[in-house]
Design a protein around this motif. Structure first.
Motif, PDB file in Angstrom:
ATOM      1  N   UNK A 163       7.502  24.790  15.735  1.00  0.00           N
ATOM      2  CA  UNK A 163       8.749  25.260  15.131  1.00  0.00           C
ATOM      3  C   UNK A 163       8.482  26.192  13.956  1.00  0.00           C
ATOM      4  N   UNK A 217       8.921  37.692  11.170  1.00  0.00           N
ATOM      5  CA  UNK A 217       8.153  38.886  11.480  1.00  0.00           C
ATOM      6  C   UNK A 217       9.024  39.883  12.249  1.00  0.00           C
ATOM      7  N   UNK A 218       9.848  39.353  13.148  1.00  0.00           N
ATOM      8  CA  UNK A 218      10.791  40.199  13.892  1.00  0.00           C
ATOM      9  C   UNK A 218      11.763  40.867  12.951  1.00  0.00           C
ATOM     10  N   UNK A 219      12.220  40.115  11.985  1.00  0.00           N
ATOM     11  CA  UNK A 219      13.167  40.637  11.018  1.00  0.00           C
ATOM     12  C   UNK A 219      12.532  41.766  10.202  1.00  0.00           C
ATOM     13  N   UNK A 250       7.558  33.787  13.455  1.00  0.00           N
ATOM     14  CA  UNK A 250       7.719  34.895  14.394  1.00  0.00           C
ATOM     15  C   UNK A 250       9.061  35.577  14.158  1.00  0.00           C
ATOM     16  N   UNK A 251      10.096  34.771  13.884  1.00  0.00           N
ATOM     17  CA  UNK A 251      11.418  35.343  13.642  1.00  0.00           C
ATOM     18  C   UNK A 251      11.449  36.159  12.356  1.00  0.00           C
ATOM     19  N   UNK A 281       5.827  28.033  13.609  1.00  0.00           N
ATOM     20  CA  UNK A 281       5.338  29.295  14.162  1.00  0.00           C
ATOM     21  C   UNK A 281       6.511  30.133  14.648  1.00  0.00           C
ATOM     22  N   UNK A 282       7.475  29.480  15.264  1.00  0.00           N
ATOM     23  CA  UNK A 282       8.657  30.187  15.750  1.00  0.00           C
ATOM     24  C   UNK A 282       9.429  30.811  14.594  1.00  0.00           C
ATOM     25  N   UNK A 326      10.084  43.622  11.264  1.00  0.00           N
ATOM     26  CA  UNK A 326       9.905  44.741  12.189  1.00  0.00           C
ATOM     27  C   UNK A 326      11.205  45.536  12.297  1.00  0.00           C
ATOM     28  N   UNK A 327      12.318  44.821  12.290  1.00  0.00           N
ATOM     29  CA  UNK A 327      13.632  45.454  12.307  1.00  0.00           C
ATOM     30  C   UNK A 327      13.813  46.408  11.139  1.00  0.00           C
TER      31      UNK A 327
END
Lengths: 226, 226
Positions: free
Chosen positions: B124, B133-135, B130-131, B126-127, B137-138
């Motif tokens: 959880x 990191x996605x943010x 990852x989120x 790690x998830x 990247x956005x």
DNA sequence: CGCGCGCTTGACTAACTTCAAAGATGGTGG
DNA sequence: CCACCATCTTTGAAGTTAGTCAAGCGCGCG
């Protein structure tokens, strides 16, 4: 390495590996409410409390961010099967709007998370999907940072073709302005670049939204597979 | 919404929330091997089999992608505490190289995953990472797609300041070329933009790698917080 | 049929890149 | 410790890509 730009649940015709096994979502799907959306209708706005996830059934949704002076960025287009809102913290990090007439399923985030958190294999799947999404974001950053207008359009077309799982023809549900805001270009440049690709015999435009690929090798060379 | 651009394990001085609780990595840390790296030394190359994860102890690492004709994109700079290789599939999706003299810890991916997969709360975490990191990247995609050179540099400086948890001064470990390749600009434009910001009294340059913020409000206005 | 919106096309402009050269910086060896 | 050399950075001038502004076209809808 082309990658889908959005999280996905299973769809037989989709050429993307690693989607959920069909039964993973079986119980989750029962939580969902079907919601039809008109053209331009928002699903949620940036900074709203993130209370729902969505999955696109048909049509298309775009994610937008606005800068203070009105400049717009379209992060992603979500097509049938794509999952939306996944990466939200307590509030949404972008606005989501229907591009065309669209049908989505809406999930209560509380219920969804409660079930997902109890199922380790679902969490693992979500993690894998997040990683795929990160990988797609990476490709998009290379595109935005280093590719020319022609290369951006070529990449965009190929990405849609792959995501649609169709060989050589795509219907674009979005406007030239949407495409420009997704690729870091203006509407005019998008239009001129489509015209150039048509003139060069790389694509055919049956209408401005109906693209047929005439020379896939040329398109792939332009897209600069990395 | 500024966000760290890399996954992170705990570091007291880091202003980023949601990092691992210290004991999450306790058993994982025992798997690690300390590896010192010289300037420019690669950790791994794009498309290599992804057999290790890394965590930066000191120094800095960059992730790179090359286009066919040599154009380069730097996806991220990883600083002390940042986790690398996380989003890899079976092969790495970018090349990682030390920017300066650097020390990392190397983890066997097989062992790491074996332990992490057994611990739902680690998955959880790690998830969540990852989120985040996605943010990040956005935000970077908005920067690359829609911001001017001046706005990109301002955003970059503020991002580093936040990640360092320091108030008003940062040491840049990377070259002007690295910064340019990260922000979708040339070295020359980066240099000219730093000069402009100095001339405008927004920053002070004690040396080309030593930046002090003189007018944070101006910097934030330029960065266009979204 | 005509109206409106989105798309196309043209001419001009601006921002950034490219090419070039000079100026700093830092590491190394004498 | 200093001088030298390679490398990185800065700065200038010219060039290019994509953006801006503006007008006309065409498709779809009422």
């Amino acid at each position: 390495m082309p990658a889908a730009t959005a999280l996905q649940s299973p769809r037989p015709r989709r050429a993307v590996p690693g989607a959920f096994a069909p039964d993973d979502f079986a119980m989750l799907d029962r939580l969902g409410t079907v919601v039809p959306l008109r053209r331009e209708q928002p699903l949620f706005h940036e900074a709203d409390p993130a209370e729902h996830y969505f999955k696109v059934i048909s049509g298309a949704v775009r994610s937008c961010n606005l800068l203070a002076d009105g400049r717009r960025h379209v992060g992603d287009f979500f097509l049938a099967g794509d999952f939306i809102g996944f990466n939200a913290a307590s509030t949404y990090i972008f606005t989501a709007e229907a591009v065309t007439e669209t049908v989505v399923v809406r999930y209560s985030r509380r219920h969804f998370d409660a079930i997902a958190w109890r199922e380790p294999h679902i969490v693992r799947h979500l993690l894998e999907l997040a990683c795929k999404s990160l990988s797609a974001a990476h490709s998009q950053m290379v595109l935005l940072g280093r590719k020319t207008a022609e290369e951006r359009i070529a990449s965009f077309i190929l990405d849609l073709v792959v995501r649609n799982g169709v060989d050589d023809r795509i219907m674009l549900p979005m406007s030239r302005t949407d495409i420009g805001d997704h690729l870091g270009l203006t509407m005019e440049t998008v239009s001129r670049t489509f015209a150039q690709l048509r003139k060069d015999g790389v694509i055919e435009l049956k209408s401005s939204h109906d693209v047929t690929i005439r020379d896939r090798a040329a398109l792939e060379a332009l897209a600069q597979a990395d």
